[in-house]
Design a protein around this motif. Structure first.
Motif, PDB file in Angstrom:
ATOM      1  N   VAL A 224       0.876  -1.176   0.000  1.00 45.66           N
ATOM      2  CA  VAL A 224       0.000   0.000   0.000  1.00 45.66           C
ATOM      3  C   VAL A 224       0.908   1.218   0.000  1.00 45.66           C
ATOM      4  CG1 VAL A 224      -1.746   1.294   1.266  1.00 45.66           C
ATOM      5  CG2 VAL A 224      -1.824  -1.213   1.257  1.00 45.66           C
ATOM      6  N   VAL A 225       0.713   2.107  -0.963  1.00 44.47           N
ATOM      7  CA  VAL A 225       1.545   3.303  -1.095  1.00 44.47           C
ATOM      8  C   VAL A 225       0.754   4.503  -0.582  1.00 44.47           C
ATOM      9  CG1 VAL A 225       2.868   4.753  -2.666  1.00 44.47           C
ATOM     10  CG2 VAL A 225       2.661   2.290  -3.115  1.00 44.47           C
ATOM     11  N   ASN A 230      -3.044   9.848   2.243  1.00 41.98           N
ATOM     12  CA  ASN A 230      -3.950   9.120   1.359  1.00 41.98           C
ATOM     13  C   ASN A 230      -3.278   7.884   0.774  1.00 41.98           C
ATOM     14  OD1 ASN A 230      -6.261  11.162   1.167  1.00 41.98           O
ATOM     15  ND2 ASN A 230      -4.523  12.401   0.515  1.00 41.98           N
ATOM     16  N   ILE A 231      -4.081   6.860   0.509  1.00 38.55           N
ATOM     17  CA  ILE A 231      -3.598   5.739  -0.287  1.00 38.55           C
ATOM     18  C   ILE A 231      -3.648   6.157  -1.751  1.00 38.55           C
ATOM     19  CG2 ILE A 231      -4.068   3.376  -1.052  1.00 38.55           C
ATOM     20  CD1 ILE A 231      -5.237   2.786   1.668  1.00 38.55           C
ATOM     21  N   VAL A 232      -2.500   6.130  -2.411  1.00 34.14           N
ATOM     22  CA  VAL A 232      -2.469   6.504  -3.825  1.00 34.14           C
ATOM     23  C   VAL A 232      -2.413   5.279  -4.731  1.00 34.14           C
ATOM     24  CG1 VAL A 232      -1.436   8.750  -3.402  1.00 34.14           C
ATOM     25  CG2 VAL A 232       0.052   6.790  -3.808  1.00 34.14           C
ATOM     26  N   SER A 234      -2.330   0.586  -4.437  1.00 30.32           N
ATOM     27  CA  SER A 234      -2.171  -0.644  -3.670  1.00 30.32           C
ATOM     28  C   SER A 234      -2.380  -1.832  -4.594  1.00 30.32           C
ATOM     29  CB  SER A 234      -3.165  -0.701  -2.504  1.00 30.32           C
ATOM     30  OG  SER A 234      -4.504  -0.747  -2.981  1.00 30.32           O
ATOM     31  N   GLY A 235      -1.840  -2.975  -4.185  1.00 31.50           N
ATOM     32  CA  GLY A 235      -1.996  -4.184  -4.981  1.00 31.50           C
ATOM     33  C   GLY A 235      -0.899  -5.183  -4.701  1.00 31.50           C
ATOM     34  N   PRO A 236      -0.878  -6.302  -5.442  1.00 33.68           N
ATOM     35  CA  PRO A 236       0.204  -7.273  -5.295  1.00 33.68           C
ATOM     36  C   PRO A 236       1.557  -6.607  -5.536  1.00 33.68           C
ATOM     37  CG  PRO A 236      -1.587  -8.192  -6.598  1.00 33.68           C
ATOM     38  CD  PRO A 236      -1.897  -6.741  -6.410  1.00 33.68           C
ATOM     39  N   MET A 237       2.553  -7.020  -4.786  1.00 40.84           N
ATOM     40  CA  MET A 237       3.844  -6.352  -4.816  1.00 40.84           C
ATOM     41  C   MET A 237       4.417  -6.245  -6.218  1.00 40.84           C
ATOM     42  SD  MET A 237       6.113  -4.909  -2.865  1.00 40.84           S
ATOM     43  CE  MET A 237       6.566  -3.735  -4.123  1.00 40.84           C
ATOM     44  N   GLU A 238       4.480  -7.347  -6.946  1.00 32.76           N
ATOM     45  CA  GLU A 238       5.106  -7.324  -8.261  1.00 32.76           C
ATOM     46  C   GLU A 238       4.319  -6.478  -9.259  1.00 32.76           C
ATOM     47  OE1 GLU A 238       8.122  -8.336  -9.130  1.00 32.76           O
ATOM     48  OE2 GLU A 238       8.342  -8.752  -6.986  1.00 32.76           O
ATOM     49  N   ASP A 239       2.994  -6.483  -9.135  1.00 32.99           N
ATOM     50  CA  ASP A 239       2.186  -5.662 -10.042  1.00 32.99           C
ATOM     51  C   ASP A 239       2.485  -4.181  -9.843  1.00 32.99           C
ATOM     52  OD1 ASP A 239       1.076  -7.966 -10.986  1.00 32.99           O
ATOM     53  OD2 ASP A 239      -0.896  -7.674 -10.064  1.00 32.99           O
ATOM     54  N   VAL A 240       2.538  -3.753  -8.582  1.00 38.82           N
ATOM     55  CA  VAL A 240       2.794  -2.342  -8.298  1.00 38.82           C
ATOM     56  C   VAL A 240       4.214  -1.973  -8.696  1.00 38.82           C
ATOM     57  CG1 VAL A 240       2.986  -0.621  -6.458  1.00 38.82           C
ATOM     58  CG2 VAL A 240       1.059  -2.218  -6.477  1.00 38.82           C
ATOM     59  N   PHE A 241       5.159  -2.874  -8.437  1.00 37.51           N
ATOM     60  CA  PHE A 241       6.554  -2.557  -8.710  1.00 37.51           C
ATOM     61  C   PHE A 241       6.842  -2.528 -10.213  1.00 37.51           C
ATOM     62  CE2 PHE A 241      10.639  -2.023  -6.663  1.00 37.51           C
ATOM     63  CZ  PHE A 241      11.542  -2.291  -7.689  1.00 37.51           C
ATOM     64  N   GLN A 246       0.671   5.236 -10.599  1.00 37.88           N
ATOM     65  CA  GLN A 246       0.672   6.624 -10.163  1.00 37.88           C
ATOM     66  C   GLN A 246       2.066   7.254 -10.280  1.00 37.88           C
ATOM     67  OE1 GLN A 246      -2.107   8.274  -9.352  1.00 37.88           O
ATOM     68  NE2 GLN A 246      -3.219   6.387  -9.840  1.00 37.88           N
ATOM     69  N   PRO A 247       2.134   8.528 -10.644  1.00 36.01           N
ATOM     70  CA  PRO A 247       3.442   9.204 -10.747  1.00 36.01           C
ATOM     71  C   PRO A 247       4.251   9.127  -9.449  1.00 36.01           C
ATOM     72  CG  PRO A 247       1.718  10.543 -11.735  1.00 36.01           C
ATOM     73  CD  PRO A 247       1.023   9.402 -11.045  1.00 36.01           C
ATOM     74  N   TYR A 248       3.578   9.234  -8.287  1.00 30.06           N
ATOM     75  CA  TYR A 248       4.292   9.187  -7.013  1.00 30.06           C
ATOM     76  C   TYR A 248       4.980   7.840  -6.829  1.00 30.06           C
ATOM     77  CZ  TYR A 248       5.101   9.278  -1.967  1.00 30.06           C
ATOM     78  OH  TYR A 248       5.675   9.231  -0.721  1.00 30.06           O
ATOM     79  N   THR A 249       4.279   6.753  -7.137  1.00 28.22           N
ATOM     80  CA  THR A 249       4.880   5.428  -7.022  1.00 28.22           C
ATOM     81  C   THR A 249       6.042   5.272  -7.990  1.00 28.22           C
ATOM     82  OG1 THR A 249       2.660   4.577  -6.504  1.00 28.22           O
ATOM     83  CG2 THR A 249       4.371   2.952  -6.989  1.00 28.22           C
TER      84      THR A 249
END
Length: 271
Positions: A224-225, A230-232, A234-241, A246-249
């Motif tokens: 969760v980022v 605010n949460i900008v 979230s999701g499975p680690m590899e999917d988010v990475f 999001q630009p912030y992530t």
């Protein structure tokens, strides 16, 4: 096991109230490891303290629900909350030197949750369990550590002591609030490996809080980022990475330094 529903945290200030966590939602299953990441001031630790029941009930306003196995930690009575704290829900803080009491020996502090939650145990039984936990967190000389004061052991040893104290009542949920921040890279890896072993052997769910996305990637199944309360994303680690939405992530990932050959790129990737 844990459901956080529309959590909002606001500091009481009649002139200018400040909301530090907004509409936070999270579900955790037993035995799951979830990472909570973001820059300093993003609301990570405030969320963790709310789950642990360590926020004042008078100086701030909290709305929403934090359901731990069906019990709302925000509205339950203090006696029930105290029975859960340090027993079924435990927390590892980011700076053990300020969390451990300098005037008490390590053994006394590791045993403290047992004195509170298991008064049926005598001193001999508490000592035996504390010694076993000090061994389980891979301290090489548990007898010496047990008799020592916090200033007499290293930072890595103090962090292992904090883990032992948090695990001595075998909680279902362990909140690790940046437990490797003050440690060097080698000791960081050892602490993460230790937490992974605890999760596997004890089936303890872990909410792992960090600003280091590369560390979270090696340790967590979901992430969760947070930014500005605010949460900008979230999701499975590899999917988010691998596919940050999001630009912030993307900026967090792009800022991860990597080992490189001379003349090679300094950063992992650019978006």
């Amino acid at each position: 096991m844990l459901d956080i529903i529309d959590l909002n945290i606001e500091f009481h200030d009649h002139l200018m109230p400040e909301t530090v966590v907004r509409h936070f939602n999270l579900h955790m299953d037993p035995g799951e490891i979830v990472g909570l990441v973001g820059e300093s001031g993003s609301g990570k630790s405030m969320t963790a303290l709310a789950v642990a029941g360590l926020l004042s009930r008078h100086d701030m306003k909290k709305t929403g629900k934090i359901l731990f196995e069906g019990t709302d930690l925000l509205s339950c009575d203090r006696a029930l909350l105290r029975r859960l704290q340090g027993n079924r829900i435990s927390m590892i803080f980011q700076e053990p030197m300020t969390s451990l009491n300098p005037v008490y020996r390590i053994g006394w502090q590791v045993e403290e949750p047992l004195r509170i939650h298991h008064p049926e145990l005598d001193a001999k039984e508490r000592r035996a369990r504390a010694m076993r936990l000090l061994e389980e967190v891979e301290l090489s000389d548990p007898e010496r550590i047990y008799r020592s004061y916090p200033h007499q052991i290293s930072g890595g040893q103090r962090q292992r002591v904090m883990i032992a104290a948090a695990m001595i009542c075998e909680p279902e949920l362990l909140i690790a609030d940046e437990p490797t921040t003050a440690l060097d890279v080698t000791v960081q890896a050892q602490i993460v490996k230790l937490l992974q072993r605890i999760n596997k052997e004890k089936h303890t769910a872990i909410l792992f809080i960090s600003h280091d996305l590369s560390l979270v990637r090696r340790f967590c199944s979901r992430v969760v980022v947070m930014q500005g309360g605010n949460i900008v994303e979230s999701g499975p680690m590899e999917d988010v990475f691998e596919h940050p939405a999001q630009p912030y992530t993307r900026r967090l990932i792009a800022a991860i330094p990597v080992v490189r050959k001379k003349g090679g790129p300094t950063w992992r990737r650019k978006f």
